[in-house]
Design an enzyme around this catalytic site. Structure first.
Site, PDB file in Angstrom:
ATOM      1  N   GLU A  67      75.421  26.759  66.086  1.00  0.00           N
ATOM      2  CA  GLU A  67      76.263  25.581  65.911  1.00  0.00           C
ATOM      3  C   GLU A  67      77.607  26.150  65.515  1.00  0.00           C
ATOM      4  OE1 GLU A  67      78.399  23.651  63.956  1.00  0.00           O
ATOM      5  OE2 GLU A  67      76.900  22.805  62.571  1.00  0.00           O
TER       6      GLU A  67
ATOM      7  N   CYS B  13      81.465  20.856  59.504  1.00  0.00           N
ATOM      8  CA  CYS B  13      81.459  21.027  60.966  1.00  0.00           C
ATOM      9  C   CYS B  13      81.919  19.751  61.644  1.00  0.00           C
ATOM     10  CB  CYS B  13      80.054  21.323  61.467  1.00  0.00           C
ATOM     11  SG  CYS B  13      79.135  22.445  60.445  1.00  0.00           S
TER      12      CYS B  13
END
Lengths: 517, 517
Positions: free
Chosen positions: B262, B299
């Site tokens: 990720e 994120c």
């Protein structure tokens, strides 16, 4: 009906550069000159596919299922010329190809049924919890089509794993447009099926970019297809070197994409002592039938036999030898494949670590044998020889057999034959086999891959490039889907499978439980 | 309680090479000297993990669920020293870390519930059809654990995405032993949790290799872990360069393995005209709250705002500027991250294509603006600046906004704010956003990722290296599973979820329908 054209959506197109189709048996040129698709054709096919992708992905299950069924009808409607063309181009028999056609059509129908049923959407709803501190949003997840898929036709299944085969059918089922790179070994067969697919697209009033067909011979064609930024995944069945080359190309893209390459497998068959004691002769004969089926040109061909040395194993070998000597050499798919097979067998003949125990040159196949120590020491003995060639590893005892199993690479299948007294050995070895393959089977033979929901035609590397999937069976759709979560999206903006009214009437998992509304 | 050890299964181990923990706010050394794990530690941890894998994979759902719950209890039992250590090492606040601890524990509990329920096994049974011509074999499919998983702790979630975070919890849930490469920014926190995990393994009488912990600072440690042939998959949360390096390493192995990285996302927020007309000021304030949450170190931080130029947009900017000026700069996770943030903001300040419209140096963040043409022309404007920095793209009209959306890379999230009169525009743009991200949300903010069954924390490249999965929510388990088909296997040899008696009482899909027996 076959003129060698390239099919870009509804357009048929010709180029000056061409290649020839060949009769597999005689090597003679057959059919028209076939056009070599080039970079411009790739670009146009991919542009159409990208343009078609949103509408095709948004189609209702019923709409997509109807297309899959229509495609099957169009393939049947081609008639006997399809079988005759495929027989000439592949050297495969009429019954085999008629069976393969039915399998191809039934495969499309099974995907249609699976699409209609709707579990593949994996619609999952976690309703809002406004009273919770902090409040939970409304969260809904569904699978979306990944986008245009490149499919590489396979040489050994001109129908079931080529233009409208498992890769294409599963991509369509998932909602992805498909650009097929046709296999040059069966260009006439490919074009017939491609034209049928194009008709199905038209008749179902779908955007023309849902399907395009690029015949050709060079690696550059495949490379430009995999390199096109509009392609979002690749399906491939073929050699290890070919599959790995595509994986590398896909990884080097600005946006890397998944490649589902089904590559190489020697499909170990373990014969336990009880099975041999009870059935050595019948097993020997059945083994040769599986080994030589379709000239041994199956991904699931039994290329490795493991057993503990014993007189019963000699009975197995003798029976196999007897059947193998009586079997005749068969036409292989292409001159190149026949040559590679001859080379692979010659390399084994020249390898001091093995000796040929059955199948003289000119017969329908070859069986070699070696010891466990020699097999483990020489990785080459574990490499696939595509065709009717197999290696028997005589193990001194059960521990040695386990060592051979532990040394195996990933496989598509592994087979266990058991008889009286084998229960403990079977219980020990079966999980070890399952760790190394996509399908484990007992008291049967690995050739013959049923198209069902439970099938796995996959397995750890190098059997495939992605062990989390299958290229046969309805689960193959999952390769071309990705999940998207919708958070607090107003109902009219949600995709139909997530809307409150559930207009597609699909099963949904609400707060953890599947419901029908 | 924290002594800087390496944990290899139940063994604590020390090395001569060490590194220091740092107080995020002051930069001062804190805690003991932490051992640098090396190649021998990697090899030992992976050997133990491989030895533990078959037994851990074969554990019943109840056994594995009990372990996950026990792990949660052990983490809670660490007590306040865990929060205090994490506060010092990360600079994050007490409420944030207490919330993160609860999230970590609840995550383990949710995976336990999902494991018990059993859908993740995807047990699928197509019974034999002996009357059919040709007869169909009995075919049963179930998901197996993929094998030992390497997990890289993330800097920005010292609890929820580190030693016992989402990657580790989902790998355990799937039945995979885990080897954690601890993040050097929170080595004390990491060790506390690692010791709790090791206790949970012991208390549940599991093989010690189920969990190992390797602290360290160098890239060589991570590389040798990913390169170990016993590791079968990798979970990573971090930078794009770091994630891509791991993907390359994994692809270069003799046996390539999947890497779930990720990596980077700027999480576009689209403000439609109706939303701005009705709510410009409130949206501006809420945007800044999301932008500056946790010093912008999420994120899912909203790093890009898209809107059509209008006086209402000026109201939004003015409100955002007002709140941003009042906000104070926060301690960032590490000196390196603070430096990279300063560099990223300075690069935007120096870029003639953008200008700073809110957030003076020293405030809690920075908002820049540019035009659609300039944004599309300069790829650097679409790169993530990790921290509280965002770029507003003023589009001349709806078509220009669509062009910007079409030019976006893959994202973790995309957000749409709508108001009166926005229905048509929202219906047009929402599917385009969904195509580019893993989670699309309306009238909210992307920070805050709920751990549920429907969550997707993933998305197309470069948000992640594999868009077919998620790293948050129960679906994360699917990353560490692969299907195996069992054909005609005698019932006692089948794994429990496929046996006729269904001893685990899990739901199974028989001939296409889910049943409870």
């Amino acid at each position: 009906m076959i003129d060698g054209s390239i099919l870009i959506g509804s357009e048929t197109r010709r180029t000056n550069e061409t290649f020839a189709g060949r009769d597999a048996a005689s090597g003679a040129t057959i059919g028209p000159a076939f056009c070599e698709a080039g970079a411009a054709d790739v670009a146009d096919a991919c542009a159409l596919a990208a343009a078609a992708a949103p509408a095709f992905a948004a189609l209702s299950p019923e709409g997509r299922a109807a297309f899959l069924e229509r495609a099957g009808e169009e393939i049947l409607a081609i008639g006997d010329v399809l079988i005759e063309t495929a027989m000439a181009e592949s050297g495969l028999s009429r019954p085999r190809l008629e069976g393969e056609r039915m399998r191809t059509v039934n495969q499309l129908r099974l995907f249609a049924a699976e699409v209609r049923q709707g579990y593949w959407l994996d619609a999952t709803i976690d309703p809002a919890l406004p009273e919770r501190a902090p409040p939970r949003s409304d969260l809904r997840r569904v699978n979306l089509a990944i986008g245009p898929v490149a499919v590489f036709g396979a040489s050994n299944f001109p129908l079931a794993f080529s233009v409208a085969g498992g890769d294409a059918a599963s991509a369509f089922a998932a909602g992805c447009p498909v650009v097929v790179k046709g296999h040059p070994a069966h260009p006439g067969t490919g074009e017939l099926v491609a034209r049928a697919m194009a008709r199905a697209v038209t008749e179902c009033c779908l955007p023309e970019g849902v399907f395009s067909y690029l015949p050709g011979t060079g690696n550059a064609l495949g490379a430009s297809l995999v390199g096109d930024p509009r392609i979002k995944a690749v399906g491939f069945t073929g050699s290890r070197s070919g599959g790995l080359a595509l994986v590398r190309l896909a990884q080097q893209r600005l946006e890397p994409i998944p490649v589902y390459a089904e590559m190489s497998s020697i499909n170990p068959v373990v014969l336990l002592p009880g099975a041999l004691a009870e059935n050595a002769e019948a097993l020997g004969a059945a083994f040769v039938a599986s080994l030589t089926l379709g000239a041994g040109q199956f991904c699931t061909n039994p290329g490795l036999v493991l057993a503990i040395d014993a007189p019963d194993l000699d009975r197995f070998v003798a029976a196999a030898a007897q059947v193998l000597e009586r079997s005749a050499a068969q036409t292989m798919l292409t001159a190149g494949i026949a040559e590679a097979y001859a080379k692979g067998v010659a390399a084994l003949d020249a390898n001091a670590a093995v000796r040929r125990v059955a199948g003289a040159p000119g017969s329908g196949g070859a069986l070699f044998e070696t010891t466990a120590a020699k097999f483990v020491a020489d990785a080459a003995l574990g490499h696939e020889v595509f065709g009717a060639s197999s290696v028997l590893v005589r193990c001194a005892h059960a521990a040695e057999l386990s060592e051979v199993v532990a040394a195996l690479e990933g496989q598509l299948t592994a087979t266990l034959h058991t008889g009286t007294g084998d229960d403990a050995a079977a219980a020990e070895i079966l999980p070890r086999l399952a760790e190394r393959c996509g399908r484990v089977l007992a008291n049967g033979w690995p050739t013959g891959v049923e198209v069902t929901r439970a099938m796995v035609h996959g397995g750890p590397f190098p059997a495939t490039s992605d062990s989390r999937s299958t290229s046969v069976g309805t689960m193959a759709m999952s390769r071309f889907l990705r999940p998207v979560c919708y958070q607090d999206i107003p109902d009219p903006l949600l995709p139909p499978p997530l809307q409150a009214a559930n207009p597609w009437r699909i099963p949904r998992r609400v707060e953890g439980e599947w419901t029908s509304n």
